[in-house]
Scaffold this motif. Sequence first.
Motif, mmCIF file in Angstrom:
data_model
loop_
_atom_site.group_PDB
_atom_site.id
_atom_site.type_symbol
_atom_site.label_atom_id
_atom_site.label_comp_id
_atom_site.label_asym_id
_atom_site.label_seq_id
_atom_site.Cartn_x
_atom_site.Cartn_y
_atom_site.Cartn_z
ATOM 1 N N ILE A 132 0.938 -1.253 0.043
ATOM 2 C CA ILE A 132 0.005 0.053 0.029
ATOM 3 C C ILE A 132 0.642 1.408 -0.049
ATOM 4 C CG2 ILE A 132 -0.270 0.133 2.581
ATOM 5 C CD1 ILE A 132 -3.189 0.715 0.132
ATOM 6 N N SER A 133 2.168 1.150 0.389
ATOM 7 C CA SER A 133 2.762 2.423 0.699
ATOM 8 C C SER A 133 3.717 2.602 -0.548
ATOM 9 C CB SER A 133 3.745 2.353 2.128
ATOM 10 O OG SER A 133 4.545 1.089 1.967
ATOM 11 N N GLY A 134 3.735 1.700 -1.377
ATOM 12 C CA GLY A 134 4.625 1.818 -2.677
ATOM 13 C C GLY A 134 4.280 2.787 -3.588
ATOM 14 N N ASP A 135 5.075 2.904 -4.862
ATOM 15 C CA ASP A 135 4.789 3.831 -5.618
ATOM 16 C C ASP A 135 3.388 3.598 -6.724
ATOM 17 O OD1 ASP A 135 6.992 5.544 -5.306
ATOM 18 O OD2 ASP A 135 8.132 4.753 -6.902
ATOM 19 N N ASP A 166 5.332 -7.911 7.915
ATOM 20 C CA ASP A 166 6.494 -8.386 7.078
ATOM 21 C C ASP A 166 6.060 -9.678 6.640
ATOM 22 O OD1 ASP A 166 8.773 -8.976 5.940
ATOM 23 O OD2 ASP A 166 9.884 -8.316 7.652
ATOM 24 N N LEU A 167 6.035 -9.483 5.021
ATOM 25 C CA LEU A 167 5.606 -10.651 4.442
ATOM 26 C C LEU A 167 6.455 -11.853 4.258
ATOM 27 C CD1 LEU A 167 3.715 -8.621 1.529
ATOM 28 C CD2 LEU A 167 2.641 -10.112 3.539
ATOM 29 N N ARG A 168 7.789 -11.218 4.548
ATOM 30 C CA ARG A 168 8.848 -12.693 4.807
ATOM 31 C C ARG A 168 8.699 -13.474 6.115
ATOM 32 N NH1 ARG A 168 12.343 -11.440 0.332
ATOM 33 N NH2 ARG A 168 12.261 -9.358 -0.159
ATOM 34 N N ALA A 211 0.809 -5.742 -5.061
ATOM 35 C CA ALA A 211 1.814 -4.497 -5.688
ATOM 36 C C ALA A 211 2.978 -4.476 -4.754
ATOM 37 C CB ALA A 211 1.116 -3.090 -5.654
ATOM 38 N N LEU A 212 3.707 -5.542 -5.053
ATOM 39 C CA LEU A 212 4.833 -5.834 -4.148
ATOM 40 C C LEU A 212 6.139 -6.114 -5.150
ATOM 41 C CD1 LEU A 212 3.160 -8.844 -2.071
ATOM 42 C CD2 LEU A 212 4.180 -6.395 -1.192
ATOM 43 N N PRO A 213 7.375 -5.882 -4.485
ATOM 44 C CA PRO A 213 8.662 -6.125 -5.355
ATOM 45 C C PRO A 213 8.338 -7.544 -5.887
ATOM 46 C CG PRO A 213 9.054 -5.290 -3.217
ATOM 47 C CD PRO A 213 7.519 -5.683 -3.098
ATOM 48 N N LYS A 264 2.760 -6.742 -13.362
ATOM 49 C CA LYS A 264 4.145 -7.356 -14.062
ATOM 50 C C LYS A 264 5.225 -6.924 -13.242
ATOM 51 C CE LYS A 264 5.958 -3.681 -16.707
ATOM 52 N NZ LYS A 264 6.299 -2.841 -17.585
ATOM 53 N N PRO A 265 6.223 -7.669 -13.490
ATOM 54 C CA PRO A 265 6.792 -8.766 -14.439
ATOM 55 C C PRO A 265 6.277 -9.859 -13.923
ATOM 56 C CG PRO A 265 8.526 -8.170 -13.184
ATOM 57 C CD PRO A 265 7.473 -7.500 -12.285
ATOM 58 N N VAL A 266 5.594 -10.629 -14.834
ATOM 59 C CA VAL A 266 5.241 -12.274 -14.564
ATOM 60 C C VAL A 266 6.640 -12.802 -14.908
ATOM 61 C CG1 VAL A 266 3.804 -14.078 -14.962
ATOM 62 C CG2 VAL A 266 2.636 -11.722 -14.663
ATOM 63 N N ALA A 289 -5.950 3.739 -17.496
ATOM 64 C CA ALA A 289 -6.096 2.079 -17.501
ATOM 65 C C ALA A 289 -6.359 1.535 -16.113
ATOM 66 C CB ALA A 289 -4.592 1.812 -17.941
ATOM 67 N N TYR A 290 -5.684 1.864 -15.139
ATOM 68 C CA TYR A 290 -5.900 1.082 -13.803
ATOM 69 C C TYR A 290 -7.343 1.160 -13.545
ATOM 70 C CZ TYR A 290 -1.054 -0.089 -13.080
ATOM 71 O OH TYR A 290 0.048 -0.555 -13.217
ATOM 72 N N GLU A 291 -8.055 2.196 -13.672
ATOM 73 C CA GLU A 291 -9.426 2.358 -13.320
ATOM 74 C C GLU A 291 -10.020 1.239 -13.733
ATOM 75 O OE1 GLU A 291 -11.506 6.265 -13.879
ATOM 76 O OE2 GLU A 291 -9.674 7.149 -13.829
#
Length: 475
Positions: free
Chosen positions: A34-37, A86-88, A118-120, A152-154, A410-412
């Motif tokens: 949620i806090s990412g770009d 922390d998802l790790r 929406a994660l690395p 992406k990227p997949v 596009a995202y809408e």
Amino acid sequence: MERHAEPTEYQELEGGPLLKERRPEPCVLTIFGISGDLSREKLLPSLARLTRGGALPKGLVVAGVSRSATSFEADTPFPVHPIDVDLREARSFDRLATELRGLEASGETQGNRLIYLALPPDVVPATLAELGRAGVIQKGARRPWHRVIIEKPVGHDLDSARDLNRLALDVLDEEQIYRIDHYLGKETVQNLLVFRFGNAIFEPVWNHRYIDHVQITVAEEHDIGTRGGFYDQTGVVRDMMQNHLLQILSHVAMESPVSFAADDIRDKKHELLRSLRPHDGRAVFGQYAGYRETKGVTPGSKTPTYVATKVFIDNWRWKGVPFYLRTGKGLSEKVSEVSVHFDPIPHCLFGTEEVCQRVEPNVLTIGIQPEQKITVQFIAKVPGDDLSVGRVAMSFDYADGDLSARIPEAYERLLLDSLRGDATLFMRRDAVETSWKYVEPLLAPSMPDTYEIGSSGPVAAQELMRKDGRQWRSL
Ligand code: NDP
């Protein structure tokens, strides 16, 4: 058709006079990262616009996950429930499951769940597996439904894409997976299909008998900015060609689907990707001057920021027609467009050689961005008492005319479609893997040519065209 019967406020927002879609069902939408770009720049603003347009279901609950979710301040017209994890750490997922059940108990979401990852990329595989293990998502869940959006990227290449897809399919069915290529959410990309299959006059000439060649350009003006570390591992083929360019290509060249249903369209797009003649690895690779000085880029890096190549489609429709694809960063202009170049006239009737030379072949241009526009160039007589000809253009611009409703981001569109359960604009597993297979020969390029920032790319790219007696449309 029942699903189009109920008139709702948000249909105005979409501006579609013909296709009316149903309102999505309520759910908990959990944005991981949620806090990412991506969340800050695209997802939350898109959700805010959808909210203001009345497009979202009344009971929608939005939750946000990241290590710093509670300290992230979202400026949105709806509450975002922050969950710090922390998802790790595997135990985070059991807590997540409890938190989501809590949100569901207090709302009216009917148990429906939409997860946006929406994660690395390196956090995604384990997150998917743990979401499945902790029961946050359940394979096959339809009523209530569980869906996951994967950015992406997949994958990084064919093997890693296969691994990620296999892993996702351990915890979900294919119908529950929404792989985003945001280019497909762009109005003009979707309009390619309406333009081709909603008009009788273009289809008869849309083939090797009338078309000399096709150009697809996705040029970006900006350089890689602060994303040196990420980009140096990725490069232009993974970043742009494997996904956006091949997706645009499949819209331009696919056969007519049986219907506009998601899998009918995706079947035809995949068929087109399968018809691509295996790439021989020959392409022009470029790197803009100064790229190697970017923070995070390895010294002497060979990562290309530009690629131009020629592609063939081995089927009846396109036999022998070259499709020229180019994309790059740090170029003179930001433009994405498709141009279809028709054959020259077989015989010039207009007297002098000088006049005949001005009879240029017809070009149909479909602008994707920044101008969302379709233009046909043709030859007309210059008024006067002699026979002189000139090039004129006929165009349709989304910005004016009858369809000038606000063009949704596009995202809408993609968020709304995933909430509705419409997977048409998302990539299916087979297409992702076939695209990776196609670009594999381009993933280990030789030393790229240097080009200046603000130019139209490496000189060799012009040569690629000139050798074939053609030229790129100017940027
Ligand atoms: P960012 O690096 O900006 O954001 C990543 C997010 O993930 C942050 O909110 C971060 O929060 C969170 N995160 C990272 N590690 C963990 C962890 N271990 N546990 C919990 N949360 C974690 O990336 P972007 O937003 O730019 O990109 C996200 C994805 O979207 C990527 O796959 C990218 O390729 C894709 N994408 C992005 C686009 C864009 O416009 N930015 C466009 C197209 C695709 P915190 O550090 O607080 O934990």
